[in-house]
Design a protein around this motif. Structure first.
Motif, PDB file in Angstrom:
ATOM      1  N   ALA A  59       0.874  -1.321   0.059  1.00  0.00           N
ATOM      2  CA  ALA A  59       0.188   0.083   0.064  1.00  0.00           C
ATOM      3  C   ALA A  59       0.764   1.194  -0.082  1.00  0.00           C
ATOM      4  N   ALA A  60       2.249   1.052  -0.217  1.00  0.00           N
ATOM      5  CA  ALA A  60       3.032   2.368  -0.371  1.00  0.00           C
ATOM      6  C   ALA A  60       2.558   3.320  -1.226  1.00  0.00           C
ATOM      7  N   MET A  61       2.559   4.609  -0.875  1.00  0.00           N
ATOM      8  CA  MET A  61       1.995   5.477  -1.939  1.00  0.00           C
ATOM      9  C   MET A  61       2.606   5.640  -3.120  1.00  0.00           C
ATOM     10  N   VAL A  62       4.025   5.295  -3.100  1.00  0.00           N
ATOM     11  CA  VAL A  62       4.668   5.477  -4.425  1.00  0.00           C
ATOM     12  C   VAL A  62       4.091   4.563  -5.617  1.00  0.00           C
ATOM     13  N   PHE A  63       3.376   3.429  -5.027  1.00  0.00           N
ATOM     14  CA  PHE A  63       2.889   2.581  -6.203  1.00  0.00           C
ATOM     15  C   PHE A  63       1.496   3.044  -6.590  1.00  0.00           C
ATOM     16  N   HIS A  64       0.867   3.832  -5.745  1.00  0.00           N
ATOM     17  CA  HIS A  64      -0.736   4.295  -6.074  1.00  0.00           C
ATOM     18  C   HIS A  64      -0.532   5.981  -6.758  1.00  0.00           C
ATOM     19  N   TYR A  65       0.292   6.504  -6.278  1.00  0.00           N
ATOM     20  CA  TYR A  65      -0.047   7.880  -6.514  1.00  0.00           C
ATOM     21  C   TYR A  65       1.487   8.681  -7.118  1.00  0.00           C
ATOM     22  N   GLY A  66       2.294   7.884  -7.328  1.00  0.00           N
ATOM     23  CA  GLY A  66       3.511   8.292  -8.074  1.00  0.00           C
ATOM     24  C   GLY A  66       4.534   9.186  -7.438  1.00  0.00           C
ATOM     25  N   GLN A  67       4.580   9.313  -6.374  1.00  0.00           N
ATOM     26  CA  GLN A  67       5.413  10.168  -5.690  1.00  0.00           C
ATOM     27  C   GLN A  67       6.881   9.495  -5.824  1.00  0.00           C
ATOM     28  N   ALA A  68       7.631  10.128  -7.108  1.00  0.00           N
ATOM     29  CA  ALA A  68       8.865   9.266  -7.014  1.00  0.00           C
ATOM     30  C   ALA A  68       9.616  10.234  -8.093  1.00  0.00           C
ATOM     31  N   VAL A  69      10.977  10.699  -7.625  1.00  0.00           N
ATOM     32  CA  VAL A  69      11.779  11.296  -8.530  1.00  0.00           C
ATOM     33  C   VAL A  69      12.967  10.860  -8.425  1.00  0.00           C
ATOM     34  N   PHE A  70      13.781  11.038  -9.471  1.00  0.00           N
ATOM     35  CA  PHE A  70      15.277  10.613  -9.360  1.00  0.00           C
ATOM     36  C   PHE A  70      16.313  11.344 -10.094  1.00  0.00           C
ATOM     37  N   GLU A  71      17.415  11.238  -9.982  1.00  0.00           N
ATOM     38  CA  GLU A  71      18.722  11.934 -10.662  1.00  0.00           C
ATOM     39  C   GLU A  71      19.424  11.097 -11.321  1.00  0.00           C
ATOM     40  N   GLY A  72      20.535  11.527 -12.035  1.00  0.00           N
ATOM     41  CA  GLY A  72      21.322  10.711 -12.861  1.00  0.00           C
ATOM     42  C   GLY A  72      22.642  11.436 -13.090  1.00  0.00           C
ATOM     43  N   LEU A  73      23.607  10.797 -12.600  1.00  0.00           N
ATOM     44  CA  LEU A  73      25.227  11.426 -12.741  1.00  0.00           C
ATOM     45  C   LEU A  73      26.236  10.349 -12.969  1.00  0.00           C
TER      46      LEU A  73
END
Length: 357
Positions: A59-73
């Protein structure tokens, strides 16, 4: 935030892949950085620990409402054994912009740079040494609270993964063929286009697949309002050399503020090239092509650094740029940028950050 970084080293190290067998993002180092956030407590318990799967509530909210950010370097090792990062402070500044846009808690940028340097130092044996290879770095933040209510999460997890990657141009730099996308859009002003969030990339996959099926390597995205102004190419920013000037779409809220984009602009200006940041319609670009003024085109981003564009297709019109060969300015930008990254070209901008001597 509790800034006492703890380190737990594994006693079961993995076998490292051969440098000529490296693919992008499929091999991972022995350790990762992890830090947790709890509302009322802030970010806490920063740690380097053995790489392992996550245990997370379905039920973690990332799976349902997409609060996910990332970076790349990336981290780079030169022939003298020095390990360097390229403008890591800018990555964490952008991470904070993305976090703010998705109503997620921001991080201490200076602390994160130091934590990253420590993680890379711990894993320096994983940095490949063959020409063009590097250690890809993926920081990301996800919402972890188990709740189906539509709101911002109260808990989060920040993780940094490291992945040795091969040379992007293992067989030489080759210009790519681009399809100008008219049906799908990547982002809209006021949306999340200037945030590096997972949903933006998920929404781009269908157009990318269809472009591949038509024989093109990448998609050139147009604006979502009028579908006439150029925004990005694939997941990269884009530049055009037109009659001696460097044109690039102006930042408008739906375009990601690329760190390689900013570095490219600074290099061009230092070389005396006039850089024009503006709204560029695909019609205007096609007219420049017909007039013989479209001299070069390229994308900029972390993975490829500089990616030359040799051909563009728009509404049945084919534009072959510079004879489908890498342009002189494009090559100079690539050689200079990568030279700074590996510490073999003088860094007049202070971009290269040493991790180890």
């Amino acid at each position: 935030m509790e800034c006492q970084l703890t380190i737990d080293l594994t006693d079961q190290k993995k076998e490292k892949p051969a440098h000529d067998k490296l693919a992008f993002g499929v091999h991972f180092t022995d350790h990762m950085f992890v830090m947790d956030y709890t509302e009322g407590k802030g970010w806490h318990d920063p740690r380097i620990e053995p790489y392992s799967p996550l245990t997370i509530d379905p039920a973690a909210m990332v799976f349902h409402y997409g609060q996910a950010v990332f970076e790349g370097l990336k981290a780079y090792r030169n022939q003298e054994g020095e390990v360097r990062l390229f403008r890591p402070d800018q990555n964490f500044k952008r991470l904070n912009r993305s976090l703010t846009r998705l109503d997620m808690p921001t991080v201490d940028e200076a602390f994160m740079v130091e934590a990253l340097k420590k993680l890379v130092s711990v894993e320096k044996e994983w940095i490949p040494t063959a020409e063009g290879t590097s250690l890809y770095i993926r920081p990301f933040v996800i919402a972890t609270e188990a709740c189906l209510g539509v709101r911002a999460s109260h808990t989060y997890k920040l993780i940094i993964l490291l992945s040795p990657v091969g040379a992007y141009y293992a067989s030489g730099m080759k210009p790519v063929k681009i399809h100008v996308e008219n049906s799908y859009v990547r982002a809209v002003r006021g949306g999340t286009g200037n945030a590096k969030t997972a949903g933006n990339y998920a929404g781009s996959l269908k157009a990318q697949t269809e472009a591949h099926e038509k024989g093109y390597e990448q998609v050139l995205w147009l604006d979502a309002i009028e579908t006439k102004y150029i925004e990005e190419v694939g997941s990269m920013n884009v530049f055009f050399k037109v009659n001696g000037e460097a044109w690039t779409p102006m930042l408008n809220g739906s375009i990601l503020e690329g760190i390689t984009r900013d570095s490219t602009i600074q290099l061009l200006k230092a070389w005396g090239v006039n850089v024009v940041e503006k709204r560029i319609s695909v019609e205007e670009l096609f007219q420049a092509y017909q007039n013989g003024e479209l001299e070069e085109a390229f994308g900029t981003g972390t993975a490829a650094v500089i990616s030359p564009i040799g051909e563009m297709s728009w509404n049945g019109n084919k534009m072959v740029i510079n004879g489908a060969k890498t342009g002189e300015l494009t090559q100079k930008l690539y050689d200079t940028m990568t030279g700074i990254q590996y510490g073999v070209v003088e860094d007049e901008f202070g971009w290269s950050v040493k991790v180890t001597e």
